[in-house]
Design an enzyme around this catalytic site. Structure first.
Site, PDB file in Angstrom:
ATOM      1  N   ASN A   1      -6.643  -2.667   2.094  1.00  0.00           N
ATOM      2  CA  ASN A   1      -6.592  -4.130   2.117  1.00  0.00           C
ATOM      3  C   ASN A   1      -8.001  -4.688   2.116  1.00  0.00           C
ATOM      4  OD1 ASN A   1      -3.813  -4.216   2.160  1.00  0.00           O
ATOM      5  ND2 ASN A   1      -3.669  -4.359   4.378  1.00  0.00           N
TER       6      ASN A   1
ATOM      7  N   ARG B   1       0.830  -1.211   0.000  1.00  0.00           N
ATOM      8  CA  ARG B   1       0.000   0.000   0.000  1.00  0.00           C
ATOM      9  C   ARG B   1       0.869   1.268   0.000  1.00  0.00           C
ATOM     10  NH1 ARG B   1      -3.711  -0.593   5.050  1.00  0.00           N
ATOM     11  NH2 ARG B   1      -1.720  -1.376   5.845  1.00  0.00           N
TER      12      ARG B   1
END
Length: 288
Positions: free
Chosen positions: A43, A25
């Site tokens: 996520n 990320r």
């Protein structure tokens, strides 16, 4: 609706693979901000990662390409991209954070993954260093062989010098014999002086002696020519000897320079390894 590279689009990107707990990320956020893409990354419960991005289609496609080539420990298996109309709701690109404890665990897992990669690279570096040391050992063995051959060359040169000394001795012997011949010729001349009283009887014998003396002179001329040839060959031998000495000096200089380079390279590599190990220990909190 026809989408062009200049038009703004909204893309929902789902990335599957080893993309959670590996810093994926943060990688996406950094790449998106550099490209001027707005949106978020989060996520999913399935283990995949969802990315919503708004920008020109060209920039979104560049972001997708960067995701495909994400570095280890990230491993992208599949990417699904769905385009739609942009909403303009985003001011920047951010990471959607859910549970703090989960985020901390993922952070520790990411750090552990990068440490694992770092350790693998260090192991590879150590293997390469071992290979380098083995090659240096082979170089030292070859240098020892070169030194042995140089010793053999020096031994042969000593033999050449000994033979040259023998040649000089033989030349001295030849000169001594020539002196003896000259002495004998002087004696012959004295006898010829004594034989002037009987010139009529000795003319024939004198003619014979003159013929023999001519033969002797021819042989002496031949001897002088051979001596000249010997001197020429000795000059060539001296020139080749000088050339051999120059090449040996160059070879010795190259060997010394090679040893200095090898020594400096080993010391530099050892210093780097010690510094890397110290940094790793410091990061891991290991003392001693």
């Amino acid at each position: 609706m026809v989408l062009t590279a200049e038009a703004l689009v909204r893309a929902e990107i789902v990335v599957e693979g080893d993309v959670q707990g590996v810093g994926f990320r943060y990688f996406v956020r950094r790449a998106a901000r550099r490209l001027g893409v707005k949106g978020f990354v989060e996520n999913l419960e399935s283990g995949a990662v969802k990315i919503v991005a708004e920008a020109s289609k060209e920039r979104v496609e560049k972001l997708v390409e960067k995701i495909k080539s994400a570095p280890p420990p990230i491993a992208v298996d599949e990417i699904t991209v769905t385009y739609s109309k942009p909403t303009g709701e985003f001011k920047t690109f951010k990471i959607v954070v859910k549970d703090l404890a989960e985020e901390m665990v993922e952070g520790f897992a990411t750090g552990a993954s990068y440490f694992e990669i770092m350790f693998e690279k260090q192991d590879k570096a150590l293997v390469k260093l071992d290979t380098l040391i083995e090659r240096q050992d082979l170089m030292l063995v070859k240098q020892d062989l070169m030194l042995q051959k140089q010793d053999q060359m020096l031994g042969k040169m000593d033999l050449m010098l000994e033979k040259q000394d023998l040649m000089l001795e033989k030349q001295d012997q030849m000169l001594h014999k020539q002196d003896q011949m000259l002495e004998k010729m002087d004696v012959t001349l004295e006898k010829q002086g004594q034989m002037l009283l009987t010139q009529d009887q000795m003319l024939l014998k004198q003619d014979q002696m003159l013929g023999k003396m001519d033969i002797m002179l021819e042989k002496q001329d031949s001897t002088l020519q051979k001596q000249d040839q010997m001197l020429s060959k000795m000059d060539l031998m001296v020139e080749k000897h000088d050339e051999m000495l120059e090449r040996q000096d160059m070879l010795v200089d190259e060997v010394k320079g090679l040893r200095r380079d090898v020594s400096f390279l080993i010391e530099d590599r050892i210093t780097r390894i010690e510094r890397d190990v110290a940094e790793i220990k410091a990061r891991l909190g290991i003392t001693g």
